[in-house]
Design a protein around this motif. Structure first.
Motif, PDB file in Angstrom:
ATOM      1  N   ALA A   2      -7.204  17.491  -8.272  1.00 15.78           N
ATOM      2  CA  ALA A   2      -6.988  16.738  -7.037  1.00 15.78           C
ATOM      3  C   ALA A   2      -8.161  15.816  -6.741  1.00 15.78           C
ATOM      4  O   ALA A   2      -7.974  14.643  -6.376  1.00 15.78           O
ATOM      5  CB  ALA A   2      -6.764  17.696  -5.867  1.00 15.78           C
ATOM      6  N   MET A   3      -9.385  16.318  -6.923  1.00 12.75           N
ATOM      7  CA  MET A   3     -10.572  15.500  -6.661  1.00 12.75           C
ATOM      8  C   MET A   3     -10.688  14.374  -7.683  1.00 12.75           C
ATOM      9  O   MET A   3     -11.066  13.250  -7.328  1.00 12.75           O
ATOM     10  CB  MET A   3     -11.829  16.382  -6.674  1.00 12.75           C
ATOM     11  N   THR A   4     -10.364  14.667  -8.939  1.00 14.71           N
ATOM     12  CA  THR A   4     -10.421  13.637  -9.985  1.00 14.71           C
ATOM     13  C   THR A   4      -9.432  12.509  -9.697  1.00 14.71           C
ATOM     14  O   THR A   4      -9.775  11.321  -9.754  1.00 14.71           O
ATOM     15  CB  THR A   4     -10.112  14.253 -11.355  1.00 14.71           C
ATOM     16  N   THR A   5      -8.216  12.888  -9.372  1.00 14.14           N
ATOM     17  CA  THR A   5      -7.186  11.900  -9.077  1.00 14.14           C
ATOM     18  C   THR A   5      -7.527  11.101  -7.826  1.00 14.14           C
ATOM     19  O   THR A   5      -7.312   9.878  -7.779  1.00 14.14           O
ATOM     20  CB  THR A   5      -5.818  12.594  -8.890  1.00 14.14           C
ATOM     21  N   THR A   6      -8.054  11.776  -6.825  1.00 12.94           N
ATOM     22  CA  THR A   6      -8.449  11.092  -5.589  1.00 12.94           C
ATOM     23  C   THR A   6      -9.506  10.032  -5.869  1.00 12.94           C
ATOM     24  O   THR A   6      -9.426   8.895  -5.381  1.00 12.94           O
ATOM     25  CB  THR A   6      -8.991  12.107  -4.560  1.00 12.94           C
ATOM     26  N   LEU A   7     -10.511  10.405  -6.672  1.00 16.46           N
ATOM     27  CA  LEU A   7     -11.576   9.463  -7.013  1.00 16.46           C
ATOM     28  C   LEU A   7     -11.028   8.252  -7.756  1.00 16.46           C
ATOM     29  O   LEU A   7     -11.379   7.104  -7.448  1.00 16.46           O
ATOM     30  CB  LEU A   7     -12.641  10.165  -7.868  1.00 16.46           C
ATOM     31  N   THR A  11     -10.311   1.975   8.176  1.00 13.19           N
ATOM     32  CA  THR A  11      -9.164   2.277   7.321  1.00 13.19           C
ATOM     33  C   THR A  11      -9.080   3.780   7.060  1.00 13.19           C
ATOM     34  O   THR A  11     -10.092   4.454   6.898  1.00 13.19           O
ATOM     35  CB  THR A  11      -9.265   1.542   5.978  1.00 13.19           C
ATOM     36  N   LYS A  12      -7.866   4.279   7.032  1.00 12.14           N
ATOM     37  CA  LYS A  12      -7.647   5.711   6.787  1.00 12.14           C
ATOM     38  C   LYS A  12      -7.091   5.946   5.382  1.00 12.14           C
ATOM     39  O   LYS A  12      -6.709   7.073   5.044  1.00 12.14           O
ATOM     40  CB  LYS A  12      -6.683   6.280   7.828  1.00 12.14           C
ATOM     41  N   MET A  13      -7.063   4.885   4.558  1.00 16.17           N
ATOM     42  CA  MET A  13      -6.467   4.988   3.237  1.00 16.17           C
ATOM     43  C   MET A  13      -7.111   6.074   2.371  1.00 16.17           C
ATOM     44  O   MET A  13      -6.388   6.853   1.714  1.00 16.17           O
ATOM     45  CB  MET A  13      -6.528   3.632   2.509  1.00 16.17           C
ATOM     46  N   PRO A  14      -8.457   6.186   2.314  1.00 16.79           N
ATOM     47  CA  PRO A  14      -9.050   7.244   1.475  1.00 16.79           C
ATOM     48  C   PRO A  14      -8.607   8.636   1.898  1.00 16.79           C
ATOM     49  O   PRO A  14      -8.393   9.505   1.046  1.00 16.79           O
ATOM     50  CB  PRO A  14     -10.556   7.056   1.684  1.00 16.79           C
ATOM     51  N   PHE A  15      -8.467   8.852   3.195  1.00 17.58           N
ATOM     52  CA  PHE A  15      -8.067  10.164   3.681  1.00 17.58           C
ATOM     53  C   PHE A  15      -6.603  10.461   3.329  1.00 17.58           C
ATOM     54  O   PHE A  15      -6.265  11.588   2.970  1.00 17.58           O
ATOM     55  CB  PHE A  15      -8.281  10.236   5.197  1.00 17.58           C
ATOM     56  N   ILE A  16      -5.763   9.438   3.434  1.00 18.60           N
ATOM     57  CA  ILE A  16      -4.352   9.605   3.081  1.00 18.60           C
ATOM     58  C   ILE A  16      -4.215   9.920   1.597  1.00 18.60           C
ATOM     59  O   ILE A  16      -3.452  10.808   1.190  1.00 18.60           O
ATOM     60  CB  ILE A  16      -3.551   8.336   3.438  1.00 18.60           C
ATOM     61  N   ILE A  17      -4.985   9.201   0.766  1.00 22.05           N
ATOM     62  CA  ILE A  17      -4.964   9.436  -0.679  1.00 22.05           C
ATOM     63  C   ILE A  17      -5.397  10.873  -0.990  1.00 22.05           C
ATOM     64  O   ILE A  17      -4.764  11.573  -1.790  1.00 22.05           O
ATOM     65  CB  ILE A  17      -5.880   8.432  -1.403  1.00 22.05           C
ATOM     66  N   LYS A  76     -10.076   0.087  -4.289  1.00 20.11           N
ATOM     67  CA  LYS A  76     -11.360  -0.221  -3.658  1.00 20.11           C
ATOM     68  C   LYS A  76     -11.325  -1.521  -2.868  1.00 20.11           C
ATOM     69  O   LYS A  76     -11.852  -1.596  -1.752  1.00 20.11           O
ATOM     70  CB  LYS A  76     -12.464  -0.294  -4.726  1.00 20.11           C
ATOM     71  N   LYS A  77     -10.724  -2.552  -3.421  1.00 17.64           N
ATOM     72  CA  LYS A  77     -10.699  -3.850  -2.733  1.00 17.64           C
ATOM     73  C   LYS A  77      -9.973  -3.802  -1.393  1.00 17.64           C
ATOM     74  O   LYS A  77     -10.511  -4.248  -0.375  1.00 17.64           O
ATOM     75  CB  LYS A  77     -10.101  -4.912  -3.653  1.00 17.64           C
ATOM     76  N   PRO A  78      -8.741  -3.290  -1.340  1.00 21.17           N
ATOM     77  CA  PRO A  78      -8.087  -3.220  -0.029  1.00 21.17           C
ATOM     78  C   PRO A  78      -8.793  -2.291   0.948  1.00 21.17           C
ATOM     79  O   PRO A  78      -8.808  -2.545   2.158  1.00 21.17           O
ATOM     80  CB  PRO A  78      -6.676  -2.707  -0.360  1.00 21.17           C
ATOM     81  N   ILE A  79      -9.399  -1.233   0.430  1.00 17.18           N
ATOM     82  CA  ILE A  79     -10.148  -0.330   1.308  1.00 17.18           C
ATOM     83  C   ILE A  79     -11.353  -1.048   1.898  1.00 17.18           C
ATOM     84  O   ILE A  79     -11.628  -0.972   3.090  1.00 17.18           O
ATOM     85  CB  ILE A  79     -10.576   0.933   0.548  1.00 17.18           C
ATOM     86  N   SER A  80     -12.069  -1.762   1.037  1.00 23.61           N
ATOM     87  CA  SER A  80     -13.252  -2.511   1.498  1.00 23.61           C
ATOM     88  C   SER A  80     -12.850  -3.621   2.471  1.00 23.61           C
ATOM     89  O   SER A  80     -13.542  -3.884   3.464  1.00 23.61           O
ATOM     90  CB  SER A  80     -13.981  -3.113   0.307  1.00 23.61           C
ATOM     91  N   ARG A  81     -11.762  -4.273   2.176  1.00 20.07           N
ATOM     92  CA  ARG A  81     -11.293  -5.366   3.026  1.00 20.07           C
ATOM     93  C   ARG A  81     -10.948  -4.885   4.441  1.00 20.07           C
ATOM     94  O   ARG A  81     -11.097  -5.597   5.420  1.00 20.07           O
ATOM     95  CB  ARG A  81     -10.081  -6.021   2.374  1.00 20.07           C
ATOM     96  N   ASN A  82     -10.541  -3.634   4.529  1.00 21.04           N
ATOM     97  CA  ASN A  82     -10.160  -3.076   5.829  1.00 21.04           C
ATOM     98  C   ASN A  82     -11.277  -2.264   6.489  1.00 21.04           C
ATOM     99  O   ASN A  82     -11.038  -1.515   7.426  1.00 21.04           O
ATOM    100  CB  ASN A  82      -8.929  -2.189   5.683  1.00 21.04           C
ATOM    101  N   MET A 136      -7.958   7.051  -7.709  1.00 16.85           N
ATOM    102  CA  MET A 136      -7.114   6.269  -6.809  1.00 16.85           C
ATOM    103  C   MET A 136      -7.952   5.438  -5.836  1.00 16.85           C
ATOM    104  O   MET A 136      -7.638   4.269  -5.559  1.00 16.85           O
ATOM    105  CB  MET A 136      -6.183   7.192  -6.036  1.00 16.85           C
ATOM    106  N   ILE A 137      -9.024   6.024  -5.331  1.00 16.46           N
ATOM    107  CA  ILE A 137      -9.893   5.289  -4.394  1.00 16.46           C
ATOM    108  C   ILE A 137     -10.570   4.119  -5.100  1.00 16.46           C
ATOM    109  O   ILE A 137     -10.705   3.024  -4.541  1.00 16.46           O
ATOM    110  CB  ILE A 137     -10.937   6.238  -3.770  1.00 16.46           C
TER     111      ILE A 137
END
Length: 228
Positions: A207-212, A180-186, A219-225, A214-215
């Motif tokens: 930016a880092m705070t918001t990224t963390l 999954t590329k979702m964390p990178f897109i976020i 977490k569930k869809p990221i882990s699922r993928n 959001m990830i």
């Protein structure tokens, strides 16, 4: 000593990585006006690798200690997660317990997770030597870099970009590893938004705070993928 030989064999490839990155840090420190002693002391007591590379331009630019502390927390927060799995293992090492916590870097963690010991090996001694050797490699690299910066006169233009290239390599490797590329897109979206809104001097921590956040939220869809 058998345990030392095992540690040397398993950490020797790390020697070259730490040597060259440590040299880059030492040169950066010298170029910023900090002497050999501070470079070595930083290597001994901070031992944060990539964070040390970031720390130098932040100090030169006059960043506050709070900003440096927050940045350190974000950059090294991953240690909190994978370090938990070693708490019981390190506690059994007695007086060496605090040192093992200090020296648990990504590379040391990787070796400790993959190393296979024979039955007659003192695993606690071997673990300690692995951590100690990695730490020693980093100290040597920082010392050589600072020494070279003091006595050798050469063009240092672009050496401060070493921190950027280091993180770029890490990001590319992570991008290739996970499906999954979702964390990178976020991360890209958050960085772009705050860069435009706050400018290059103030965007990083928000930016880092918001990224963390959001990830963690996704977490569930990221882990699922296959993300974690």
């Amino acid at each position: 000593m058998k345990e030392f030989k095992i540690a040397l064999k398993n950490t020797f490839p790390i020697f070259f990585t730490y040597l060259f990155i440590g040299i880059a840090f030492g040169i950066l420190m010298n170029n910023a006006g900090y002497g050999i002693l501070l470079s070595v002391v930083s290597a001994v007591f901070i031992f944060a690798g990539s964070m040390q590379l970031i720390m130098v331009p932040m100090m030169v630019s006059g960043a506050s200690l709070l900003s440096i502390a927050v940045m350190t927390l974000f950059v090294n927060a991953r240690h909190l997660f994978y370090g938990i799995g070693f708490i019981d293992r390190f506690r059994k090492m007695g007086i060496r317990y605090p040192y093992m916590i200090l020296t648990l870097t990504d590379e040391t963690y990787s070796v400790l997770c993959s190393v296979k010991y024979e039955d007659d090996v003192d695993t606690q001694k071997a673990d300690f030597f692995i951590a100690m050797l990695d730490h020693f490699y980093w100290i040597i690299g920082c010392f050589i870099g600072s020494l070279a910066g003091s006595f050798l006169k050469f063009d240092l233009t672009g050496i401060d970009f070493s921190a950027t290239t280091f993180f770029l390599v890490v990001v590319v490797n992570q991008f290739r590893e996970y499906k999954t590329k979702m964390p990178f897109i976020i991360a890209i979206l958050c960085s772009a938004i705050f860069l435009i809104a706050l400018g290059p001097q103030k965007f990083l921590i928000p930016a880092m705070t918001t990224t963390l956040i959001m990830i963690l939220f996704f977490k569930k869809p990221i882990s699922r993928n296959g993300g974690f």
